[in-house]
Structures are given as C-alpha cells and as structure tokens.
Write a protein that holds these residues in place. Sequence first.
Motif, PDB file in Angstrom:
ATOM      1  N   THR B  83      15.135 101.898   4.142  1.00 46.68           N
ATOM      2  CA  THR B  83      13.843 102.307   3.997  1.00 46.68           C
ATOM      3  C   THR B  83      13.398 103.583   3.004  1.00 46.68           C
ATOM      4  O   THR B  83      12.327 103.501   2.260  1.00 46.68           O
ATOM      5  CB  THR B  83      13.245 102.978   5.274  1.00 46.68           C
ATOM      6  OG1 THR B  83      14.168 103.812   5.443  1.00 46.68           O
ATOM      7  CG2 THR B  83      13.471 101.835   6.346  1.00 46.68           C
ATOM      8  N   SER B 126      10.598  96.117   9.562  1.00 44.88           N
ATOM      9  CA  SER B 126       9.737  96.397   8.411  1.00 44.88           C
ATOM     10  C   SER B 126       9.537  94.805   7.927  1.00 44.88           C
ATOM     11  O   SER B 126       8.051  94.542   7.438  1.00 44.88           O
ATOM     12  CB  SER B 126      10.521  97.128   7.385  1.00 44.88           C
ATOM     13  OG  SER B 126      11.642  96.349   6.741  1.00 44.88           O
ATOM     14  N   GLU B 129       6.509  94.073  10.372  1.00 45.35           N
ATOM     15  CA  GLU B 129       5.512  94.884  10.561  1.00 45.35           C
ATOM     16  C   GLU B 129       4.692  95.011   9.042  1.00 45.35           C
ATOM     17  O   GLU B 129       3.472  95.249   9.157  1.00 45.35           O
ATOM     18  CB  GLU B 129       5.625  96.498  10.966  1.00 45.35           C
ATOM     19  CG  GLU B 129       6.615  96.407  12.189  1.00 45.35           C
ATOM     20  CD  GLU B 129       5.837  96.073  13.481  1.00 45.35           C
ATOM     21  OE1 GLU B 129       4.878  96.711  13.643  1.00 45.35           O
ATOM     22  OE2 GLU B 129       6.359  95.347  14.188  1.00 45.35           O
ATOM     23  N   ASN B 130       5.221  94.751   8.217  1.00 43.30           N
ATOM     24  CA  ASN B 130       4.911  95.092   6.652  1.00 43.30           C
ATOM     25  C   ASN B 130       4.846  96.122   6.124  1.00 43.30           C
ATOM     26  O   ASN B 130       4.110  96.651   5.397  1.00 43.30           O
ATOM     27  CB  ASN B 130       3.558  93.925   6.346  1.00 43.30           C
ATOM     28  CG  ASN B 130       4.065  92.911   5.539  1.00 43.30           C
ATOM     29  OD1 ASN B 130       5.129  92.688   4.974  1.00 43.30           O
ATOM     30  ND2 ASN B 130       2.856  91.792   5.591  1.00 43.30           N
ATOM     31  N   HIS B 131       5.098  97.333   7.166  1.00 46.84           N
ATOM     32  CA  HIS B 131       5.082  98.692   6.768  1.00 46.84           C
ATOM     33  C   HIS B 131       6.250  99.520   7.299  1.00 46.84           C
ATOM     34  O   HIS B 131       6.954  98.809   8.296  1.00 46.84           O
ATOM     35  CB  HIS B 131       3.985  99.414   6.922  1.00 46.84           C
ATOM     36  CG  HIS B 131       3.337  99.163   8.707  1.00 46.84           C
ATOM     37  ND1 HIS B 131       4.104 100.248   9.494  1.00 46.84           N
ATOM     38  CD2 HIS B 131       2.620  98.585   9.236  1.00 46.84           C
ATOM     39  CE1 HIS B 131       3.763  99.721  10.559  1.00 46.84           C
ATOM     40  NE2 HIS B 131       2.813  98.691  10.642  1.00 46.84           N
ATOM     41  N   THR B 133       7.883 103.470   8.547  1.00 45.33           N
ATOM     42  CA  THR B 133       7.486 104.743   8.982  1.00 45.33           C
ATOM     43  C   THR B 133       8.791 105.762   8.755  1.00 45.33           C
ATOM     44  O   THR B 133       9.736 105.500   9.356  1.00 45.33           O
ATOM     45  CB  THR B 133       7.217 104.909  10.503  1.00 45.33           C
ATOM     46  OG1 THR B 133       6.080 103.785  10.593  1.00 45.33           O
ATOM     47  CG2 THR B 133       6.437 106.073  10.620  1.00 45.33           C
ATOM     48  N   THR B 138       3.365 106.667   7.577  1.00 44.16           N
ATOM     49  CA  THR B 138       3.509 105.200   7.516  1.00 44.16           C
ATOM     50  C   THR B 138       3.486 104.636   6.108  1.00 44.16           C
ATOM     51  O   THR B 138       2.121 105.051   5.544  1.00 44.16           O
ATOM     52  CB  THR B 138       2.590 104.491   8.565  1.00 44.16           C
ATOM     53  OG1 THR B 138       2.863 104.909   9.990  1.00 44.16           O
ATOM     54  CG2 THR B 138       2.577 103.041   8.366  1.00 44.16           C
ATOM     55  N   ARG B 139       4.214 103.909   5.654  1.00 44.86           N
ATOM     56  CA  ARG B 139       4.089 103.519   4.144  1.00 44.86           C
ATOM     57  C   ARG B 139       3.857 101.882   4.237  1.00 44.86           C
ATOM     58  O   ARG B 139       4.668 101.397   4.720  1.00 44.86           O
ATOM     59  CB  ARG B 139       5.111 104.135   3.267  1.00 44.86           C
ATOM     60  CG  ARG B 139       4.978 105.511   3.081  1.00 44.86           C
ATOM     61  CD  ARG B 139       6.400 105.957   2.592  1.00 44.86           C
ATOM     62  NE  ARG B 139       6.572 107.467   2.995  1.00 44.86           N
ATOM     63  CZ  ARG B 139       5.968 108.481   2.405  1.00 44.86           C
ATOM     64  NH1 ARG B 139       5.395 108.266   1.344  1.00 44.86           N
ATOM     65  NH2 ARG B 139       6.486 109.734   2.845  1.00 44.86           N
ATOM     66  N   GLU B 140       2.901 101.423   3.433  1.00 40.70           N
ATOM     67  CA  GLU B 140       2.719 100.093   3.236  1.00 40.70           C
ATOM     68  C   GLU B 140       3.768  99.599   2.415  1.00 40.70           C
ATOM     69  O   GLU B 140       4.074 100.205   1.471  1.00 40.70           O
ATOM     70  CB  GLU B 140       1.440  99.647   2.879  1.00 40.70           C
ATOM     71  CG  GLU B 140       0.270 100.051   3.530  1.00 40.70           C
ATOM     72  CD  GLU B 140       0.066  99.030   4.785  1.00 40.70           C
ATOM     73  OE1 GLU B 140       0.290  97.678   4.672  1.00 40.70           O
ATOM     74  OE2 GLU B 140      -0.081  99.463   5.936  1.00 40.70           O
ATOM     75  N   LEU B 141       4.188  98.378   2.746  1.00 42.05           N
ATOM     76  CA  LEU B 141       5.191  97.781   1.811  1.00 42.05           C
ATOM     77  C   LEU B 141       4.532  97.002   0.796  1.00 42.05           C
ATOM     78  O   LEU B 141       3.136  96.803   0.887  1.00 42.05           O
ATOM     79  CB  LEU B 141       5.989  96.695   2.372  1.00 42.05           C
ATOM     80  CG  LEU B 141       7.041  97.295   3.696  1.00 42.05           C
ATOM     81  CD1 LEU B 141       7.587  96.032   4.225  1.00 42.05           C
ATOM     82  CD2 LEU B 141       7.820  98.287   3.000  1.00 42.05           C
TER      83      LEU B 141
END
Lengths: 746, 318
Positions: B83, B126, B129-131, B133, B138-141
């Motif tokens: 991550t 991930s 969820e497409n993001h 943490t 929380t970070r967007e992919l």
Amino acid sequence: MKLKLEQSNRLVSLALYVGSMFLLMEWVYPLDIITDTGQSHLFIVFIVVMFALSMIHLPFGLISVIKAGILLLFIHHVFFDTAFFSTEWVKLFFEEMVINVQESIQQNWQTLTPVFRTFLFLILLWMLSYLLYYWYVVVKRPLAFIFLTVLYVTVLDTFTVYEANIAIIRVFSLSALLLVLANFHRIVESERLTEPKARQFIKWLAPMILVIGISAAIGYAAPKYEPQWPDPVSFIQSASENGFGSGAGFGGVQRVGYGEHDDRLGGGFQMDNTTVFYATSSAERYWKVETKDVYTGHGWERSSEGERIASETGQFPEISQYGDVVAREESSLDLQMIEPGNLNKVPYIYGTEQVGTTNDQINFEYDLITNELLSLDNGEQTLVEDDYSLEANRPDFPRNAMREVPVSYQEDSGIDESYLQLPDELPDRVSNLAGMIVSEEDQNRYDYAKAIEDYFSEGDYEYATDDVAVPDEDEDYVDQFLFETQRGYCDNFSTSMVVLLRSLDIPARWAKGFTGGDRAFEQDAFPDAGSDVFEVQNNNAHSWVEVYFPDVGWVPFEPTIGFQNQVDVSTGESIDDILDDNQDDALDQPESSEQPDADSQLEEGEEEEGNDSEAAGSNGDSSVSPWIVISISVIIVIIVGLLIYYRDRLVYAWRKQRLKRRANQATITESYQFVMKLLAKKGYPFKSGETLREYAKQADRILDGRSMSELTHYYEQFIYREDSFQSDQSEYYRLWKKVTDLILSK
Amino acid sequence: MNQEVTEQQSQIQALIDNIETVVVGKRETIELTIVSLLAKGHVLLEDVPGVGKTMLVRAIAKSLDLDFRRIQFTPDLLPSDVTGVSIYNQRDMQFEFQPGPIMGNVVLADEINRTSPKTQSALLESMEENHITVDGMTRELSSPFFVLATQNPIEYEGTYPLPEAQLDRFLLKLKMGYPVKQEEMMMLDRTTHEHPIETVQPVMTKSDLLAKQKEVQQIHVSQSVKQYIVEIVANTRKHPLIQLGASPRASIALMKAAQAYALVKGRDYVIPDDVKYMAPHVLAHRLQLTAEAKFEGKSDKELLEDLIKKTMIPVERG
C-alpha cells in the motif's frame, strides 16, 4: 454417401413397401363378403401390379401411361367381351363414362354403373400405391396407415358380416413387423451405422419374427371375453344412414327400406333400424304404400302412369272401395314421420278413407291405379315430414262371400285385365305348379288363393335375408325361387304368389308398404295417445299380395313365411259356419289380433329387404352403399395422407402469410420456431445447452450455406437486443423464406 | 449505435493484436484479460513460472500507455510494502506518504500465493474497495485500476492458497499454458535480437479505455439472458458434486464479463453465447467441490461445462 446409404436401404424399403401392399390388400378382402363384388381377386392382382410398377424407377410420365394402360386392360377384362384393341369397347366405355359423370353431377349415386365404379376404385388403388410409396419408402412412417387399417378391419368386423378373426392377426403381425423395420431403419440412419448385410439382417430379424409370432399365437389361443356391450350396430347404422343420406346403407348389399325401384329383384340385404314413422294404433296393422301390376320376369313395373284424384278435404273413399258385404269398423290413427327417406307417399292402413295433416300447405292426391296416397306441397310431391292423421273404416272381409267368387277372371268384374298379365317367357312349370297346388281345393277364388298362400309354409321354402339369388338375364325371378333356390324373403314369396295366381287366371297385384312395426319402446311420440304407439322402421318394409274379389274388393294375402297379415277375415255367417271354418282355417285367420304377433316380432329382427331393391336395381352384382363407404374411406385415407405428407408445406404457407402481413413478436417467434421444428424433423433438434448460433452453424452445415446463421443473427437481435425490428423485417422475411425452402427441399 | 460499437471493437482488436506481438499464440487469454479490464475486474492467472504472465501484463500496460507496477510477493512482504508507507521527512519534520506499488494503473501481483494472508488481504481489499487507508488517511487508487495476480499452482511447496472469499474478488481466473512448438519457435525468432516488449507502442489512451469501460455498462442485457445467467448460477448451487455454489456476486460478475465480451465481439447486446463462453472463466474459481468430486478427479471447469450443457438456453423473448 447419400446414394450409397440409399442403396443399402433398399432392402428395408422393399420390405416396407411389400408389407404396405399386404396391408392394402386387407382393405380389399372383405369386399367379397360385405358386397357382392365378384372377382375381387382381380383387385388384388391390380394392387400387386401397381406396387410392382412403383418399385421400378421409371420416369413419371412413362410409368403413368403404363399404369393407365393396365387399368384399362383390367376394365376390359372384367366388363367387355370384344377384343382389347378395338374401337368398339373404347366407344362403349367412353359413353358409359359420360353418362356416369352426368349422374355423378346430379348425385344419383345409385345409378352409377359397375364399370364406372370399378374404374374409380382402380384409380383409388393406383393413387394408394403412390401414397403408400411415400409413406413407407420415402418418409418411412408406417403408423398412420397401420392405424387406419386396424380401424377399418375392426369396424367391418363389428358392423358387418365380415369376420376379421384371421385378418386381424394378419394385420397385427404385419404391422408389428413393419414398425420394427421402420424403426430399425431409423436407428441405422440416425446413428449412421452401416446397413447390415442380408444375412445379418435376417439374423437380426429372426427373433423379432419369433416374438411377433408367439404373441400372435398367444393372442389367438387365449380365451377372450364375450362382448361387454350390447351390439352397437343398430345405433351406429342408423346414425350412419343419416350421414349418408337416403339410399345408402352401411355395409349391406342392399338397404332395407322403402324404395321406388322394383324392376330388378333379388340379392341379399342388411338390417336397418332407422325409424320411418311412429303411429298410434289399437293393433299392429300393415301399412300400404302402393301397388304394382306388371311383372317383367325380373321385377315389378307399372302399366301406366296412374290416374290421380284430388280432394280438398282429404276425403278419399276410393282408397277403400269395398262391397256392401264387407263389414267396417271405425278407427282413427295418427302418424308422425321421423325419417321418411325414400318414402314420399303417405302410408295408410286398409280401410283408410280420409287423410289430414297439421300443415296447411299440404294437399293430397290419391292414385287409383297405383294406390299411392300422395302429399303435395303446392303441387310438388314432397317428402312426408309432418304429422298425419288417418280416418279409417277397417274392413272385415267375409270369407263366405269370397268363396262364392269363381276362380277365373270375368270381364264384367269391374277391374282391368292387366291384373292377369304375365311375361311371355314365364316357364310353363310355374303354371303347372299352380295347378298342382290347387288341384285338391274347392273351385273358388278364395280357396285357391288360400292354398297358394299356405303352399309356401308347407314346402321346403326358407326365409332368408342373405345369400338370396339374383336371376340371370335369361332367368325368371319367380321360376328361380320356386324351383331352384326356394330361399328368399317377402319379395320372393309375394311375387311368386301373384304369378301363381295369375297363371290360374286370378287377378292379383303386388302390394308394397310396411308391416305393423313394434310397440315403441318410448311412447314419447304421442304422449297423449290413447292407444299404443308403434314404431315402424326401415326393417319393416314389406311386400304382399292383393287378390280381387268382385263385390268385396282387393283383399290382402300374406304368403311370406313367418308373417301374418292383421286384416280381419270373418265368415259373416252363422255360428255353425264359424265352427266349421275354424277347423280348417284356424291358421289362416290371423284376424283382428289385438296381441302382436309373435312370429312377426321374431322375424322383424332378421327382417326383410323391403319392397325395394333400388340398390341392386341398377345391376345385379352389388349395391352402392359399401362402395361408397369404401370409396369415402379411401378418399379420407388419401386426404389424411396428403395432409400428413404436406402438412409442413401447409403450415409453411400459413406462417408465410402471417409473417408477411405483420412481423411482430408472435409471428417472428413462431416463424423461427417453425424452422427449428422442420430442422428437428430432419434430424437436427435444438439441444439443451445449445445456443442459437451453434444450432444455426449445425443447420448451415446441412443446408450448405450461411443462411441459417444470417437468419439467426436477426432473430438474436430480436430476442436478445429486444429490438423493435422495424428496419430489418423484410430482410428477416427473405432469409426465413430462403431457409425454409432449403429445408423443405432437402 | 451499431457503428460506434463496431469502431470500438476494431480498436479493441487492434489492442489485442498489439499485445499479441509480445505474447505469442495466447490470443484467447489476451482477449479474456482485456474483457476483464473492460469490465473493471481483476484477473488471477494461475500457471507455472516462465510462460509469459509478466510479459502479458506489461504488454497491456504499454499498449494502453498506463502506469505499470509490479509487486513480487514474498513470504516476508508486509502490507505496507503494497500500500505504501508514511516516512518521517527529517528535513521537513513531517511524515510523508510514500505510495506503494498499488498506486499504479496496472499492477502485477506476482506469485500472490507466496506471501502471508495478511499481505494478500491488503491487496485484495484494496482491489475491491478501489481505495486504501494508510495512517488513517483514505487514498483513492488511480483509475483505471487493474490487477493481474499470478499464482503458482497450489500444490507447489511454500505457498499460501488464497481463501475462497478472496478468490471471489477476481473476475476471471485464467491459465496461460505452454505455447505449441511453432509458437515457441516464433517466440525465439522475435526475441533473438531485442525483446519485443521494448518496442511495443501504445495503441490506446487511458481516456479511451475509460470510455470503453463506460461503454460496457451500456451493453444491453435482455431479460431472457439475465434469466439464463441466474439459471446457471442457481444450478451451481444444486449440483451434487459442488459443495459451495457461486454467490450472487458471481451472477453480477458473469453479467459484467458477458457485457464486456459482447463489446469485444462488436455487439451492443449480450447473447447467451457470451454468457456460455464466459461462465467457466468467471465461475470456476468460485466453486468449492465436494470431496467426492475431487476424489473422482473432476475439475471445476468440467463440472461447469457439464452443468451449462444441461441448462436450457432461452430462445424466446423473456
């Protein structure tokens, strides 16, 4: 590949086709028994020839010419004496065809000649040979014809005299074998096996034949239940007659019932329980319809057209013109016509003086010569379909007065000499016999007549309804009966008595009508009737004799064994005379019997042929009815066959119309499913788990193209894209037609 | 609409052709991978090492001009290695987030079954969820986001087989298989001087891909086809040799895969053929066979094929 398969299939095809030929023969065998068809073996030969020719692969035109030639050869062999290669018989044949076609157009089925009927029958057999070729060799679907054959044989067995005991075993064994063969062939074809060689084939077939043989043998030997139902024949017969209209009975040689034509008597007949009318009556009485006076040697004709008198009131004292010595008793009867059939005159009892009806349109006329009581609607002689009432003064004929009448005809007696007419060709032995019968009697007309009336019950005469002879052209009907066959029914007895009387110079005539019938089981016809209701059926059609006595009138006599006439004959004299007479005439006096006559009850079961022999009238060999039945059956078979064979095309035509008219969800789905159905029939069913594309690809492989895939592409869009399908309708229609045509041509 | 679809199809075909220059003779696998990419799903490639799994995913990334990342899963790999981690920047006196390899567009998760379940789930979650943490943030992919995980066949030693729940997160499970001799020869020819992966050129842009992913969602699925999908999935739950049938998520996955496949085939509607073709790839890894089936040596794909064969295909409008 296809060709090779076809060649190897020939054995099975041949076996199937030959089997179907034997099945077809089962249709012809009963003709000998249920009709008077002679030479039915010729039909069998014809069938064999037609089938054999169908097996030879010649051009259609050529084979048709050959078959037509053979057909003509058969016709010529059976009906014509002249040389085959002569114009004479062809001309005759052609003329006959023209006449028969005209008769057919006028629906005079009874008057069609045997040549024409045979011709039609042969054509039917010819067509059947084609049909069966398709059923058994091309499509190899034997079941429908087997079913029809079994139906035909069993129906004939049940409803006619034909005994199909052995026939049904033959049909069963053959059918089982044919089904096995057809199924075998189908398996071989669908599994794409190599066709077995003859030896293997027989090895394979042997246990099958054994199984069929054993089951047939067990079936034959096993005990069987008696029929569980009362015989349905009568019910179905009467139903079938309604269906066939007047004149055509079911399965009989000649129909029982009242008919016009008596010019050719003879031949057997069948029962017919159709009710003609109901009548109220205090007792069973003969119903008279008409009389005939000219005996031709073969039957009866009329000397003149007759002399009609009309009456506004329906009063006809002329019907019952009896001398003063005849006592009368008042009587009134009601009639309800149910199924008049050929009867277009009002039946009446002896002593009738007035006739009436509820229908105002109807007028009545009475014919003094023929004794017919006609009912006319605006001058047209109509079928009697209404309710009638009769007023009668029943005569009580005085025996003593009659005994005073001298034997021979006297010119001043008030009747025409024509009642003494006899054909010139009548053999002398007939009049010799008459002289012998009366040799020991008192010389008076009544005793002579009585002696002749009784003569039949004393001799070796046999009342029979079947196997009754038909005289040849050069034979006399009465002579044949009296001296050769001594077997017959009312027409034989009554005609013979008239002839015998006339040969003794006694004026006599031939009367036709009905016997009294049976007390009706249901008395519904006349719920308010004070007296009994009688049901008169076609079975009751009858003929008897009338003898003329001056000062008395025409007196009925009943020569037929087992029948008794319910006219009253009394001495009209003292008690002593009565006692005297009763001793020798006890049997002769069926008198005013209030009780129904046991004999006639018994006889009417196996009852007679009626006066008419209309069916046989046109020719001596057979009647129309079974022919019509058979022809109709064959036509139905052909129609059913054609429908089955062409049903795909018929459905195609229908679907095409529907789709062209409107392409909507229903028609598009239907049309595509129709294609799937056709393909399934060709051995390519839509399988579970198969997609339309895969299916279409498979189909294209046999259809040698891509049309099915293209069609499927459109159909896919229709169902999976849920298109409205507006733009591509015509393209879909075109493809669908192309694919269907392709499949149908395969 | 139709013309548009045809255009899309030809672009996709060009993409596949482009990838095929690198991965020889594996057109079906390539196509299926693209299907998964278009359906926003992820692929699990199960095969022995060296058959071109990495090449495939690299070729895809290059052809689409996407950011390619690779994670080599090892037993000692930590979740934060996937991550990313916040590192204290001494100069700025601040924690600074160092994004992990998962932040790329195309991620190759190599030998995913070699790492511990803890790390595996970090990746898989991930994916779902497409993001991510990290440190409470929380970070967007990035988008598009496509994971191609590979795993050695599980009978190999030192592996952690993926649990059933995790397998469900992959849209497709594919196999590469060995190339046939001719293809292998061709491969040698192509790599004699320079590996073709080095020269492969992008044929599609990122935005093109995103547009196509959107397009897939517009592909029409008729009621009858939906019924067919449901029927197949339901049948997996009834089959006597299947202990655990496919989940409703599988139904959705199958529909999406079929939609994408329809687009690849140039159609704007799904036909049962699409479903039938995609079903084994979508469903096989989601089933759990009974001991009996395993004992009889039945594979999940075999069972599925058998089951699909028995499912009647709708041929009328639903």
